[in-house]
Design a protein around this motif. Sequence first.
Motif, PDB file in Angstrom:
ATOM      1  N   LYS A   1       0.844  -1.206   0.000  1.00 15.07           N
ATOM      2  CA  LYS A   1       0.000   0.000   0.000  1.00 15.07           C
ATOM      3  C   LYS A   1       0.872   1.246   0.000  1.00 15.07           C
ATOM      4  N   LYS A   2       0.583   2.139  -0.931  1.00 17.36           N
ATOM      5  CA  LYS A   2       1.385   3.350  -1.015  1.00 17.36           C
ATOM      6  C   LYS A   2       0.720   4.522  -0.297  1.00 17.36           C
ATOM      7  N   ILE A   3       1.564   5.309   0.362  1.00 17.98           N
ATOM      8  CA  ILE A   3       1.113   6.504   1.081  1.00 17.98           C
ATOM      9  C   ILE A   3       1.635   7.718   0.320  1.00 17.98           C
ATOM     10  N   THR A   4       0.851   8.774   0.249  1.00 16.30           N
ATOM     11  CA  THR A   4       1.362  10.024  -0.312  1.00 16.30           C
ATOM     12  C   THR A   4       1.457  11.059   0.798  1.00 16.30           C
ATOM     13  N   LEU A   5       2.611  11.698   0.852  1.00 13.01           N
ATOM     14  CA  LEU A   5       2.819  12.808   1.785  1.00 13.01           C
ATOM     15  C   LEU A   5       2.812  14.083   0.957  1.00 13.01           C
ATOM     16  N   SER A   6       1.825  14.936   1.214  1.00 16.70           N
ATOM     17  CA  SER A   6       1.699  16.196   0.469  1.00 16.70           C
ATOM     18  C   SER A   6       1.906  17.363   1.413  1.00 16.70           C
ATOM     19  N   VAL A   7       2.813  18.259   1.044  1.00 15.40           N
ATOM     20  CA  VAL A   7       2.972  19.497   1.800  1.00 15.40           C
ATOM     21  C   VAL A   7       2.616  20.633   0.845  1.00 15.40           C
ATOM     22  N   ILE A   8       1.558  21.361   1.182  1.00 14.91           N
ATOM     23  CA  ILE A   8       1.098  22.454   0.318  1.00 14.91           C
ATOM     24  C   ILE A   8       1.035  23.717   1.173  1.00 14.91           C
ATOM     25  N   LYS A   9       1.623  24.801   0.658  1.00 14.97           N
ATOM     26  CA  LYS A   9       1.734  26.000   1.484  1.00 14.97           C
ATOM     27  C   LYS A   9       1.380  27.265   0.710  1.00 14.97           C
ATOM     28  N   ALA A  10       0.947  28.264   1.483  1.00 14.71           N
ATOM     29  CA  ALA A  10       0.664  29.564   0.877  1.00 14.71           C
ATOM     30  C   ALA A  10       0.694  30.649   1.951  1.00 14.71           C
ATOM     31  N   ASP A  11       1.020  31.844   1.512  1.00 12.81           N
ATOM     32  CA  ASP A  11       0.902  33.042   2.337  1.00 12.81           C
ATOM     33  C   ASP A  11      -0.435  33.660   1.949  1.00 12.81           C
ATOM     34  N   ILE A  12      -1.374  33.638   2.878  1.00 11.07           N
ATOM     35  CA  ILE A  12      -2.699  34.177   2.558  1.00 11.07           C
ATOM     36  C   ILE A  12      -2.965  35.472   3.334  1.00 11.07           C
ATOM     37  N   GLY A  13      -1.874  36.006   3.926  1.00 11.73           N
ATOM     38  CA  GLY A  13      -2.015  37.248   4.675  1.00 11.73           C
ATOM     39  C   GLY A  13      -1.158  37.199   5.925  1.00 11.73           C
ATOM     40  N   GLY A  14      -0.407  38.257   6.178  1.00 20.23           N
ATOM     41  CA  GLY A  14       0.539  38.261   7.292  1.00 20.23           C
ATOM     42  C   GLY A  14       0.004  38.968   8.516  1.00 20.23           C
ATOM     43  N   PHE A  15       0.553  38.580   9.687  1.00 19.05           N
ATOM     44  CA  PHE A  15       0.136  39.119  10.983  1.00 19.05           C
ATOM     45  C   PHE A  15       1.372  39.262  11.850  1.00 19.05           C
ATOM     46  N   VAL A  16       1.962  40.317  12.074  1.00 22.46           N
ATOM     47  CA  VAL A  16       1.687  41.671  11.578  1.00 22.46           C
ATOM     48  C   VAL A  16       2.624  41.929  10.393  1.00 22.46           C
ATOM     49  N   GLY A  17       2.190  42.619   9.377  1.00 20.33           N
ATOM     50  CA  GLY A  17       3.024  42.782   8.186  1.00 20.33           C
ATOM     51  C   GLY A  17       3.291  41.415   7.588  1.00 20.33           C
ATOM     52  N   HIS A  18       4.556  41.131   7.281  1.00 22.46           N
ATOM     53  CA  HIS A  18       4.915  39.837   6.694  1.00 22.46           C
ATOM     54  C   HIS A  18       5.529  38.902   7.737  1.00 22.46           C
ATOM     55  N   SER A  19       5.218  39.112   9.054  1.00 20.22           N
ATOM     56  CA  SER A  19       5.996  38.390  10.062  1.00 20.22           C
ATOM     57  C   SER A  19       5.416  37.051  10.495  1.00 20.22           C
ATOM     58  N   ASN A  20       4.116  36.903  10.568  1.00 19.27           N
ATOM     59  CA  ASN A  20       3.558  35.716  11.210  1.00 19.27           C
ATOM     60  C   ASN A  20       2.187  35.404  10.607  1.00 19.27           C
ATOM     61  N   VAL A  21       1.597  34.295  11.066  1.00 24.05           N
ATOM     62  CA  VAL A  21       0.249  33.903  10.649  1.00 24.05           C
ATOM     63  C   VAL A  21      -0.676  34.107  11.845  1.00 24.05           C
TER      64      VAL A  21
END
Length: 362
Positions: A1-21
């Motif tokens: 049985k095969k497993i898929t590991l998917s890592v998908i990422k995006a910046d959808i808005g920073g808090f504060v500025g570009h520092s954190n989520v």
Amino acid sequence: KKITLSVIKADIGGFVGHSNVHPECLETAGGILAGSPLLIDYHVTHVGDDINLIMTHELGKNSGEIHELAWNTFLSCTAVAKKLKLYGAGQDLLADSFSGNVKGMGPGVAEMEFEERTSEPVIVYMADKTEPGAWNYPIYKMFADPFNTIGLIIDPKMHGGFLFEVRDLIDNKKVTFSCPEEIYDMLVFIGAPGRYCIKSVYQKGTNEIAATSSTQRLNLMAGRYVGKDDPVLIVRCQSGFPAVGEALEPFANPHMVSGWMRGSHSGPLMPVSVNTSSPTRFDGPPRVVALGFQLADGKLHGPQDFFADVSYDLARQKANEIANYIRSMGPFEPHRLHLDEMEYTTMPDVSKRLKDRFEKVE
Ligand code: 13P
Ligand code: 13P
Ligand code: MG
Ligand code: MG
Ligand code: MG
């Protein structure tokens, strides 16, 4: 049985500025993934201002259903970001609607499909304020440099070396190098990480996937400056692959990467824990987090937040010293990126405006 590991990422808005989520965005993402019948397991986390969805499933790479789940999750997070007026809400979502695959739509994707070994340790690396080529140096060290990875010498399963798939992000081409025989040829290309990126590494002989990264350049897709691509990387460890410690070792020396303030500067990549991953000084310096998981029937046991360890204190200190020095260059190269990279910022506008002021010199 095969497993898929998917890592998908995006910046959808920073808090504060570009520092954190913002925590509410992470909660929103967690809530959506928790409710999905498609996943075996998931872990929602962040590095700086980028949300990372780490997911396991049996639908294979490039699954439309998984990509749509990630896309819709980022859309819901964007709604929260808009409500809270977070900075750059929806920043990395370049497309208006989902079209079957998140590739080319803004989010970064690294996926691998494999049969779980008796023990399956994996490391998910996530970086903020840099670009996909930032992985070239550490991947090379892990899989091709015996001064980093003693396993290349003393582990019979590693001694044959590895195959490196390298992508040309400008011409959209790929080439595979067989190492160690072709390291000199390969370094001609991967030493230029703004254009050539290591996409995947395979064990020679078995062709088993060993490592894979996200390789997309947002500015090339959008045709304008939209922040850096803040890449992710997955590495399988032990038994024919680098030991966990060998896969972490390259980050003890903070190498110089492109990104940092306004995606237009060169600076040291600082290894940090998730909780200290928010770039502050001059929106940086660029950060990298390494999360370890043991997979068991697709379940993600972890994470171990590796760079929280004291053995990376000196790397952080060194990164701070390098940052201090290179910052003194201000707007001068090589702190500021070279002209090719600036083409996606103000250079075209300023050049156009001043065109008539330039006189021919005889
Ligand atoms: P342990 O003896 O702690 O299992 O370590 C083995 C090893 O190979 C470490 O790299
Ligand atoms: P991000 O790519 O992390 O959003 O950073 C953009 C930026 O301009 C930082 O100064
Ligand atoms: Mg941002
Ligand atoms: Mg970011
Ligand atoms: Mg970015």
